[in-house]
Motif scaffolding. Structure first.
Motif, PDB file in Angstrom:
ATOM      1  N   ARG A  63       0.944  -1.145   0.198  1.00 23.54           N
ATOM      2  CA  ARG A  63      -0.201   0.021  -0.099  1.00 23.54           C
ATOM      3  C   ARG A  63       0.944   1.287   0.047  1.00 23.54           C
ATOM      4  NH1 ARG A  63      -5.419   1.840   0.364  1.00 23.54           N
ATOM      5  NH2 ARG A  63      -4.946   4.015  -0.213  1.00 23.54           N
ATOM      6  N   GLN A  64       1.941   1.039   0.629  1.00 27.24           N
ATOM      7  CA  GLN A  64       2.983   2.332   0.705  1.00 27.24           C
ATOM      8  C   GLN A  64       3.655   2.859  -0.536  1.00 27.24           C
ATOM      9  OE1 GLN A  64       6.695   2.115   2.816  1.00 27.24           O
ATOM     10  NE2 GLN A  64       6.209   4.027   3.983  1.00 27.24           N
ATOM     11  N   ARG A  65       3.934   1.358  -1.237  1.00 24.40           N
ATOM     12  CA  ARG A  65       4.324   1.740  -2.590  1.00 24.40           C
ATOM     13  C   ARG A  65       3.279   2.165  -3.666  1.00 24.40           C
ATOM     14  NH1 ARG A  65       8.613   3.371  -5.276  1.00 24.40           N
ATOM     15  NH2 ARG A  65       8.966   1.968  -7.308  1.00 24.40           N
ATOM     16  N   ILE A  66       2.218   1.671  -3.507  1.00 22.28           N
ATOM     17  CA  ILE A  66       1.077   2.195  -4.212  1.00 22.28           C
ATOM     18  C   ILE A  66       0.842   3.604  -4.154  1.00 22.28           C
ATOM     19  CG2 ILE A  66      -1.357   2.031  -4.861  1.00 22.28           C
ATOM     20  CD1 ILE A  66      -1.065  -1.165  -3.983  1.00 22.28           C
ATOM     21  N   ASP A  67       0.794   4.144  -2.987  1.00 24.18           N
ATOM     22  CA  ASP A  67       0.505   5.473  -2.448  1.00 24.18           C
ATOM     23  C   ASP A  67       1.450   6.352  -3.130  1.00 24.18           C
ATOM     24  OD1 ASP A  67      -2.040   4.855  -1.353  1.00 24.18           O
ATOM     25  OD2 ASP A  67      -0.901   4.967   0.848  1.00 24.18           O
ATOM     26  N   GLN A  68       2.725   5.938  -3.015  1.00 26.47           N
ATOM     27  CA  GLN A  68       4.081   6.423  -3.693  1.00 26.47           C
ATOM     28  C   GLN A  68       4.108   6.712  -5.195  1.00 26.47           C
ATOM     29  OE1 GLN A  68       7.324   4.344  -2.382  1.00 26.47           O
ATOM     30  NE2 GLN A  68       7.079   5.133  -0.231  1.00 26.47           N
ATOM     31  N   ALA A  69       3.280   5.754  -5.670  1.00 32.35           N
ATOM     32  CA  ALA A  69       3.409   5.804  -7.417  1.00 32.35           C
ATOM     33  C   ALA A  69       2.138   6.685  -7.894  1.00 32.35           C
ATOM     34  CB  ALA A  69       3.025   4.504  -7.966  1.00 32.35           C
TER      35      ALA A  69
END
Length: 290
Positions: A267-273
């Motif tokens: 989820r953190q990586r998705i939010d960053q992208a």
């Protein structure tokens, strides 16, 4: 609303739905459209009005007017500071610089505007972005950035039906690149504000059609208008969000090759992208584990 779907296999889907606000301009007087646009498109309202003015002038509907470059540059700085000081740190597990942002907002129309703006840029934002970059899992492929180019002739051809495909828009190659680009662009905007430079605008028109483009913090904003017998008969708006999330390609590229040991990291990586593409509306992530 922006809906983002993901599967365990790494497939990404994007579904962007918006109300067709521009339809209300059809049948209207062009001058009324210019006045109404910033009240309906309140995010980056100054850029929205400037793009509408440019498009309708190119279409022969309204006379040209002088832009207030200061208010446009300040809008770009404000939107960039908002994202970079408040939203980007959170997706890297860092504390946002809320107090500094609130203080700057209170000073941005005062006599010490330029000094206050540069202080936030140098003292607060630059070290904060360094900390964010230290937490990224990727590295930028480019290190020098300029504002995105304006291509109104391409959009005019698309509006008139000469080109079937929507003109391509620039997308970041990585999260780190998006961060560095935003920092470079807000730095240029601060310099432009200090030096009273002209604001990037462009327009093209032919056969009753006009296209106006304006720089915004998120990318290039495009308005297209057709005027016949003094009346608007067609009107279209393409915000950077419409271009970045027209399909899943941009998000898929940013997430490609990523491995997530747990759902929290995912989820953190998705939010960053997603933030790298910077939608101007809320989004939800839907996980399909079937």
């Amino acid at each position: 609303m922006l809906r983002i779907g993901l599967t365990p296999a790494g497939a990404v889907s994007v579904n962007l739905t918006r109300p067709l606000v521009a339809r209300v301009f059809i049948g209207q007087n062009p001058e009324a459209v210019v006045k109404t646009v910033p009240y309906l498109y309140t995010l980056c309202a100054h850029a929205q009005r400037a793009a509408a003015q440019a498009a309708l002038t190119a279409a022969g509907g309204v006379p040209a007017r002088t832009l207030d470059a200061d208010e446009l540059w300040l809008e770009v700085v404000h939107e960039n500071f908002w994202r970079l000081l408040l939203d980007w740190p959170v997706v890297f597990g860092l504390a946002p610089a809320k107090a500094e942002f609130v203080r700057w907002r209170g000073e941005r129309f005062g006599p010490q505007r330029n000094a206050a703006t540069r202080d936030v840029l140098v003292r607060v934002l630059q070290p904060l972005i360094e900390n964010c970059l230290a937490a990224t899992v990727d590295r930028p492929t480019a290190t020098e950035f300029d504002f995105p180019g304006l291509t109104p002739a391409d959009w005019l051809a698309y509006c008139r039906g000469a080109h079937a495909a929507v003109p391509a828009s620039r997308r970041p190659a990585s999260v780190a690149e998006a961060l560095l680009r935003r920092l470079a662009e807000v730095t240029r905007a601060v310099q432009a504000l200090e030096n009273g430079l002209p604001f990037p605008m462009a327009a093209a028109g032919e056969a009753g059609w006009g296209v106006g483009q304006s720089l915004t913090a998120r990318g290039v904003l495009t308005h297209g208008a057709r005027v016949e017998d003094g009346v608007v008969t067609d009107y279209r708006v393409w915000a950077p969000t419409d271009c970045h999330f027209a399909d899943a390609g941009g998000l898929q590229a940013l997430l490609a090759g990523s491995v997530w040991p747990e759902q929290m990291a995912l989820r953190q990586r998705i939010d960053q992208a997603v933030l790298a593409l910077d939608p101007c509306l809320p989004y939800v992530v839907e996980w399909d584990d079937a």
